[in-house]
Write an enzyme that holds these catalytic residues in place. Structure first.
Site, short mmCIF file in Angstrom:
data_model
loop_
_atom_site.label_atom_id
_atom_site.label_comp_id
_atom_site.label_asym_id
_atom_site.label_seq_id
_atom_site.Cartn_x
_atom_site.Cartn_y
_atom_site.Cartn_z
N LYS A 114 0.82 -1.21 0.00
CA LYS A 114 0.00 0.00 0.00
C LYS A 114 0.85 1.26 0.00
O LYS A 114 0.44 2.27 -0.57
CB LYS A 114 -0.97 0.00 1.18
CG LYS A 114 -2.12 -0.98 0.99
CD LYS A 114 -3.30 -0.68 1.89
CE LYS A 114 -4.43 -1.66 1.61
NZ LYS A 114 -5.55 -1.51 2.55
N LYS A 196 -5.92 -11.62 -8.77
CA LYS A 196 -7.09 -11.74 -7.90
C LYS A 196 -8.21 -10.81 -8.39
O LYS A 196 -7.93 -9.70 -8.86
CB LYS A 196 -6.65 -11.33 -6.49
CG LYS A 196 -7.64 -11.61 -5.41
CD LYS A 196 -7.05 -11.23 -4.05
CE LYS A 196 -8.08 -10.46 -3.25
NZ LYS A 196 -7.59 -9.96 -1.97
N LYS A 199 -12.09 -5.04 -6.87
CA LYS A 199 -13.01 -3.96 -7.20
C LYS A 199 -12.28 -2.78 -7.83
O LYS A 199 -12.87 -2.01 -8.58
CB LYS A 199 -13.69 -3.52 -5.89
CG LYS A 199 -14.99 -2.81 -6.10
CD LYS A 199 -15.51 -2.24 -4.79
CE LYS A 199 -16.42 -1.07 -5.09
NZ LYS A 199 -16.67 -0.24 -3.94
#
Ligand code: TRP
Length: 332
Positions: A114, A196, A199
């Site tokens: 992140k 994966k 969204k």
């Protein structure tokens, strides 16, 4: 009577969950209510470790809460609450931060990922996020935590933090164990089946949202990437087909052998349509129940208010004991 073991889990409020979140996590939470005492939480405090638009976040928290109910979590049988409503999480977080090492947090792969993705906002909350997650779990002394693979490292750190606290201050916290749900493979992107399903994928056809309507779901499956053969079978290298078979199996309960038999001699087109329709039909009751709940704000409010009160009651007992153990002066 034997006491039931306690399950705790939480999900970040992204508003609508992906088919991956659903198959891999949320849909498995409801059945656990039969065997365990369950506490489930919308982790809104975790969500602000990355930038959020306030109005949107507020909406997403409520819709995530309603979605969990629509997926079968019963706010009477279980405790279902919103993290920021229960201030003991933040209180315990501080104590646990003081029992977490800089080095441990630096090793978290999610933090590394992140901070690479958001180099302009590597904030302290993003760094200490695993301590807050430990606080969520340890505030209730949960026995088991159902989590996906991506949260396993954080859960291990929670155990280490609990262990360290116990060594320093005397045995107190239950060491939480991962509750592994066997769902077969992960749900992958429909467009790049080695990645994966997410969204945040730029290609909207890559990801099924559980609130997508039937037409949208079927259309996305029709566009799913497969391979140049024409055989529905589960085999190394057939990532697209393997993913579709995994999904089809998850929503119909059929095993791979019977899926292969069902589509022997048929083309990928038929198979993709069948998967799309099976997924859409499977999700239909969730969508209907969600629509009913999200329209009834008063009922939702009643549920999350009671959920917060029940969570507060348990976790404030933990925090009072922890405060005493670390040497703070008792207020009462
Ligand atoms: N970190 C988890 C996620 O991003 C959500 C979460 C927060 C959680 N607190 C938790 C999961 C406690 C399990 C237990 O998916």
């Amino acid at each position: 009577m034997e006491e039931k073991k306690l399950i705790f889990s939480a999900i970040q409020p992204t508003g609508t969950f992906t088919l991956g979140n659903y198959i891999g996590a949320v849909r498995n939470w409801a059945p656990l209510q039969d065997k365990y005492d369950c506490i489930y939480c919308v982790a809104d405090m975790h969500a602000i470790t990355v930038k959020q638009e306030p109005a949107k976040l507020r909406q997403n928290i409520l819709s995530s809460y309603a979605l969990l109910m629509a997926c079968g979590i019963d706010p009477e049988r279980s405790i279902l609450f919103i993290q920021s409503h229960v201030p003991t999480h933040a209180m315990l977080n501080w104590i646990l931060c003081c029992n977490t090492q800089f080095g441990e947090l630096s090793r978290m792969t999610q933090f590394k990922d992140k901070s690479q993705k958001h180099p302009d906002d590597i904030n302290a909350g993003l760094f200490t996020y695993p301590s807050l997650m430990a606080a969520d779990i340890l505030a209730y002394n949960a026995d088991f935590v159902p989590v996906g693979i991506d949260q396993k490292q954080h859960l291990e750190l929670s155990r280490n933090i609990a262990q360290r606290f116990n060594q320093r201050y005397g045995d107190f916290f239950t060491l939480p164990e991962p509750y592994i749900i066997d769902v077969g493979a992960k749900v992958m992107s429909l467009q790049e089946p080695t990645k994966k399903m997410s969204k945040s994928d730029e290609n909207p056809n890559a990801c099924i949202l559980i609130l997508d309507d039937k037409d949208t779901i079927v259309r996305k499956f029709k566009r799913a990437v497969t391979d140049s053969e024409a055989e529905v079978c589960f085999r190394d290298g057939k990532d697209g087909i393997n993913n579709l078979m995994t999904i089809y199996s998850a929503v119909t309960g059929k095993d791979f052998a019977s899926i292969e038999a069902e589509f022997a001699g048929k083309g990928y087109g038929d198979f993709k349509t069948a998967v799309g329709e099976a997924v859409a039909d499977h999700l239909e009751p969730v969508r209907t129940e969600y629509a009913r709940l999200i329209a009834d704000k008063a009922y939702l409010k009643k549920c999350y208010t009671e959920g917060a009160e029940r969570a507060m009651k348990i976790s404030s007992r933990t925090v009072a004991k922890v405060y005493h153990k670390v040497g703070f002066v008792d207020l009462k």
